[in-house]
Design an enzyme around this catalytic site. Structure first.
Site, PDB file in Angstrom:
ATOM      1  N   SER A 246       0.856  -1.181   0.000  1.00  0.00           N
ATOM      2  CA  SER A 246       0.000   0.000   0.000  1.00  0.00           C
ATOM      3  C   SER A 246       0.895   1.235   0.000  1.00  0.00           C
ATOM      4  O   SER A 246       1.700   1.407   0.912  1.00  0.00           O
ATOM      5  CB  SER A 246      -0.888  -0.035   1.254  1.00  0.00           C
ATOM      6  OG  SER A 246      -1.609   1.168   1.392  1.00  0.00           O
TER       7      SER A 246
ATOM      8  N   LYS B  60      -1.202  -0.917  -4.336  1.00  0.00           N
ATOM      9  CA  LYS B  60      -2.378  -0.129  -3.955  1.00  0.00           C
ATOM     10  C   LYS B  60      -1.895   1.303  -3.777  1.00  0.00           C
ATOM     11  O   LYS B  60      -0.919   1.553  -3.074  1.00  0.00           O
ATOM     12  CB  LYS B  60      -2.959  -0.696  -2.675  1.00  0.00           C
ATOM     13  CG  LYS B  60      -3.899   0.222  -1.919  1.00  0.00           C
ATOM     14  CD  LYS B  60      -4.615  -0.565  -0.823  1.00  0.00           C
ATOM     15  CE  LYS B  60      -4.815   0.269   0.428  1.00  0.00           C
ATOM     16  NZ  LYS B  60      -5.484  -0.486   1.494  1.00  0.00           N
TER      17      LYS B  60
ATOM     18  N   LYS C 144      -2.846   5.166  -2.646  1.00  0.00           N
ATOM     19  CA  LYS C 144      -3.784   6.024  -1.914  1.00  0.00           C
ATOM     20  C   LYS C 144      -4.115   7.229  -2.783  1.00  0.00           C
ATOM     21  O   LYS C 144      -3.216   7.830  -3.400  1.00  0.00           O
ATOM     22  CB  LYS C 144      -3.138   6.501  -0.607  1.00  0.00           C
ATOM     23  CG  LYS C 144      -2.882   5.379   0.387  1.00  0.00           C
ATOM     24  CD  LYS C 144      -4.174   4.907   1.024  1.00  0.00           C
ATOM     25  CE  LYS C 144      -3.899   3.941   2.157  1.00  0.00           C
ATOM     26  NZ  LYS C 144      -5.131   3.507   2.815  1.00  0.00           N
TER      27      LYS C 144
ATOM     28  N   ASP D  51      -7.073   3.343  -3.146  1.00  0.00           N
ATOM     29  CA  ASP D  51      -7.787   3.436  -1.863  1.00  0.00           C
ATOM     30  C   ASP D  51      -8.033   4.906  -1.550  1.00  0.00           C
ATOM     31  O   ASP D  51      -7.092   5.682  -1.387  1.00  0.00           O
ATOM     32  CB  ASP D  51      -6.963   2.783  -0.744  1.00  0.00           C
ATOM     33  CG  ASP D  51      -7.721   2.703   0.583  1.00  0.00           C
ATOM     34  OD1 ASP D  51      -8.849   3.225   0.676  1.00  0.00           O
ATOM     35  OD2 ASP D  51      -7.156   2.121   1.542  1.00  0.00           O
TER      36      ASP D  51
ATOM     37  N   GLU E 232     -11.092   1.139  -3.327  1.00  0.00           N
ATOM     38  CA  GLU E 232     -11.429   0.880  -1.931  1.00  0.00           C
ATOM     39  C   GLU E 232     -12.053   2.126  -1.311  1.00  0.00           C
ATOM     40  O   GLU E 232     -11.505   3.229  -1.440  1.00  0.00           O
ATOM     41  CB  GLU E 232     -10.124   0.503  -1.211  1.00  0.00           C
ATOM     42  CG  GLU E 232     -10.286  -0.147   0.136  1.00  0.00           C
ATOM     43  CD  GLU E 232      -8.909  -0.510   0.726  1.00  0.00           C
ATOM     44  OE1 GLU E 232      -7.947  -0.732  -0.038  1.00  0.00           O
ATOM     45  OE2 GLU E 232      -8.811  -0.538   1.958  1.00  0.00           O
TER      46      GLU E 232
ATOM     47  N   ASP F  38     -13.981  -0.962   3.028  1.00  0.00           N
ATOM     48  CA  ASP F  38     -13.055  -1.097   4.156  1.00  0.00           C
ATOM     49  C   ASP F  38     -13.753  -0.481   5.376  1.00  0.00           C
ATOM     50  O   ASP F  38     -14.446  -1.180   6.132  1.00  0.00           O
ATOM     51  CB  ASP F  38     -11.727  -0.402   3.811  1.00  0.00           C
ATOM     52  CG  ASP F  38     -10.730  -0.329   4.959  1.00  0.00           C
ATOM     53  OD1 ASP F  38     -11.060  -0.736   6.087  1.00  0.00           O
ATOM     54  OD2 ASP F  38      -9.601   0.165   4.753  1.00  0.00           O
TER      55      ASP F  38
ATOM     56  N   LYS G 215     -10.349  -6.348   7.926  1.00  0.00           N
ATOM     57  CA  LYS G 215      -9.324  -5.992   8.910  1.00  0.00           C
ATOM     58  C   LYS G 215      -9.803  -6.542  10.244  1.00  0.00           C
ATOM     59  O   LYS G 215     -10.908  -6.210  10.692  1.00  0.00           O
ATOM     60  CB  LYS G 215      -9.156  -4.474   9.016  1.00  0.00           C
ATOM     61  CG  LYS G 215      -8.418  -3.852   7.836  1.00  0.00           C
ATOM     62  CD  LYS G 215      -8.216  -2.367   8.024  1.00  0.00           C
ATOM     63  CE  LYS G 215      -7.567  -1.777   6.779  1.00  0.00           C
ATOM     64  NZ  LYS G 215      -7.644  -0.296   6.758  1.00  0.00           N
TER      65      LYS G 215
ATOM     66  N   GLY H  59      -4.486  -4.005   6.139  1.00  0.00           N
ATOM     67  CA  GLY H  59      -3.416  -3.789   7.105  1.00  0.00           C
ATOM     68  C   GLY H  59      -3.561  -2.455   7.797  1.00  0.00           C
ATOM     69  O   GLY H  59      -4.244  -1.547   7.295  1.00  0.00           O
TER      70      GLY H  59
HETATM   71  O1  OSB Z   1      -7.191   2.183   4.505  1.00  0.00           O
HETATM   72  O2  OSB Z   1      -6.179   0.359   4.285  1.00  0.00           O
HETATM   73  C1  OSB Z   1      -6.251   1.471   4.801  1.00  0.00           C
HETATM   74  C2  OSB Z   1      -3.155   2.106   6.950  1.00  0.00           C
HETATM   75  C3  OSB Z   1      -3.700   2.801   7.997  1.00  0.00           C
HETATM   76  C4  OSB Z   1      -5.044   3.105   7.971  1.00  0.00           C
HETATM   77  C5  OSB Z   1      -5.839   2.688   6.897  1.00  0.00           C
HETATM   78  C6  OSB Z   1      -5.294   1.958   5.853  1.00  0.00           C
HETATM   79  C7  OSB Z   1      -3.927   1.701   5.861  1.00  0.00           C
HETATM   80  C8  OSB Z   1      -3.219   1.022   4.784  1.00  0.00           C
HETATM   81  C9  OSB Z   1      -1.922   0.349   5.142  1.00  0.00           C
HETATM   82  O3  OSB Z   1      -3.563   1.055   3.624  1.00  0.00           O
HETATM   83  C10 OSB Z   1      -1.847  -1.066   4.788  1.00  0.00           C
HETATM   84  C11 OSB Z   1      -0.653  -1.747   5.398  1.00  0.00           C
HETATM   85  O4  OSB Z   1      -0.643  -2.007   6.634  1.00  0.00           O
HETATM   86  O5  OSB Z   1       0.280  -2.018   4.645  1.00  0.00           O
HETATM   87 MG    MG Z   2      -8.445   1.131   3.158  1.00  0.00          MG
END
Ligand code: OSB
Ligand code: MG
Length: 371
Positions: free
Chosen positions: A136, A162, A164, A189, A214, A239, A263, A291
């Site tokens: 991510s 992924k 953001k 995401d 996402e 999510d 999660k 994660g």
């Molecule tokens: O939206 O998936 C998410 C990390 C903190 C809060 C929200 C998210 C995330 C990540 C990190 O996308 C994923 C990872 O732990 O590698």
């Molecule tokens: Mg997410």
């Protein structure tokens, strides 16, 4: 039957190897609670994925600490530990606070597995010895920088990216990555950064052939995602919106998503995570393990749940070195060729906490005993 004799909470601050930026903020340190459980049958660890501030979720380390101390830990002292269902039943009256619940239930699950001489994965019914994973990538300052970061991760062997996104940092950024890597498994995401008024913009993302988008809309919305999904070719993955089996059922019934990110912390533990997994499996909806920048403790639990058969899509479970220079648990997790990580096989959680490393990052700790 296990008698829990002592629980210790540790508030830790573990520096990230690089800042992680999402549509709701930028993080340079992982502020977390680790939970150590001692019993007459052995000890184990759990991790709380709440953050310092109520941005991703209303829960924070302060609320989780308080709810654990006042309501959840006493439940474990009041009744011997038999199984996860009994544990969850004991605190069913506590509304919400899923991340706090998941931390304690995770430690309990690891202990139950250990007592039976099973890995946590086997205890949960996992069927896979390695799980597919991706990485991510936080919001970057320019599309070119994003391509650089993506290139570096691909060089390390990740085969699913992924990215953001947020308004103003979406179409151009995804276009740049897609152009650089035409065949890469790519997804976005949004962490709730858009509204239905952005439908035209979100429709433009269809051309990038994303695996999924996402959580484009509100963190607590299910209905509007069903309206949006009808307008998009790209599958929506929920999510933030999914906190329970009932939410998952509602989302699937409404057609709000075609994928669910599970999660463990967000849904209140490994048991509810497995229930959502099972529901999705019967409805032909693939899931993957999300994660929260976990330490080795939470990462080991994520790998265990991700070994269940319907976790068919790559999870946000990257190698330990993607997050931390000095993780507090050992062994650390490494990326295998083929973009997988091996599920621990030792009885229980499969990692041990390094006390020296833990002491270095502990801000505050507190021990609880029955009575
Ligand atoms: O939206 O998936 C998410 C990390 C903190 C809060 C929200 C998210 C995330 C990540 C990190 O996308 C994923 C990872 O732990 O590698
Ligand atoms: Mg997410």
């Amino acid at each position: 039957m296990i008698h829990v004799e002592q629980v210790t909470l540790y508030h830790i601050a573990l520096p990230l190897v690089s800042p992680f930026e999402t549509s709701f903020g930028r993080q340079t340190v992982r502020d977390a609670i680790l939970l150590e459980l001692h019993s007459d049958a052995g000890s184990s660890w759990g991790e709380c994925v709440a953050a310092e501030a109520p941005a991703y979720s209303y829960e924070t380390n302060d609320t989780a600490w308080s709810v654990l101390a006042r309501y959840l830990i006493p439940t474990l002292f009041d009744q011997p530990l038999h199984d996860l269902a009994g544990l969850h039943a004991g605190w069913a009256w506590v509304r919400g606070h899923n991340m706090a619940k998941a931390a304690l239930a995770g430690a309990a699950a690891a202990l139950l597995a250990q007592v039976q001489g099973q890995s946590l994965a086997a205890y949960l019914g996992g069927t896979r010895s390695q799980v597919p994973v991706g990485v991510s990538i936080g919001i970057q300052e320019s599309p070119a920088k994003l391509v650089d970061v993506a290139t570096a991760y691909l060089g390390q062997g990740y085969r699913r990216l992924k990215v953001k996104i947020k308004p103003g940092k979406d179409v151009r950024y995804l276009a740049a990555v897609r152009k650089a890597f035409p065949d890469m498994a790519l997804m976005a995401d949004a962490n709730s950064a858009y509204t239905l008024e952005d439908v035209d913009l979100l429709r433009r993302l269809d051309e990038f052939n994303l695996l999924m988008i996402e959580q484009p809309l509100d963190h607590d919305d299910i209905y509007e995602h069903s309206l949006l999904q009808r307008e998009l070719q790209t599958p929506i993955c929920l999510d933030e919106s999914i906190h329970s089996l009932l939410h998952a059922r509602a989302a699937l019934a409404l057609g709000s998503c075609r994928v669910i990110n599970i999660k463990v912390g967000r849904v209140g533990g490994l048991l509810p995570a497995r229930q959502i997994h099972d529901l999705c499996q019967t409805q032909g909806i693939p899931v993957w393990c999300g994660g929260m920048l976990e330490t080795g403790v939470g990462r080991a639990a994520n790998l265990a749940i991700a070994s269940l058969p319907n976790f068919t899509l790559p999870g946000d479970i990257s190698a330990s070195s993607r997050y931390y220079t000095h993780d507090i648990a050992a062994p650390i997790f490494e990326l295998n060729p083929g973009s997988t990580i091996t599920v621990p096989t030792a009885p229980g959680l499969g990692v041990t906490v390094d006390r020296t490393a833990l002491a270095r990052v502990t801000q505050h700790s507190q021990t609880f005993r029955p009575g």
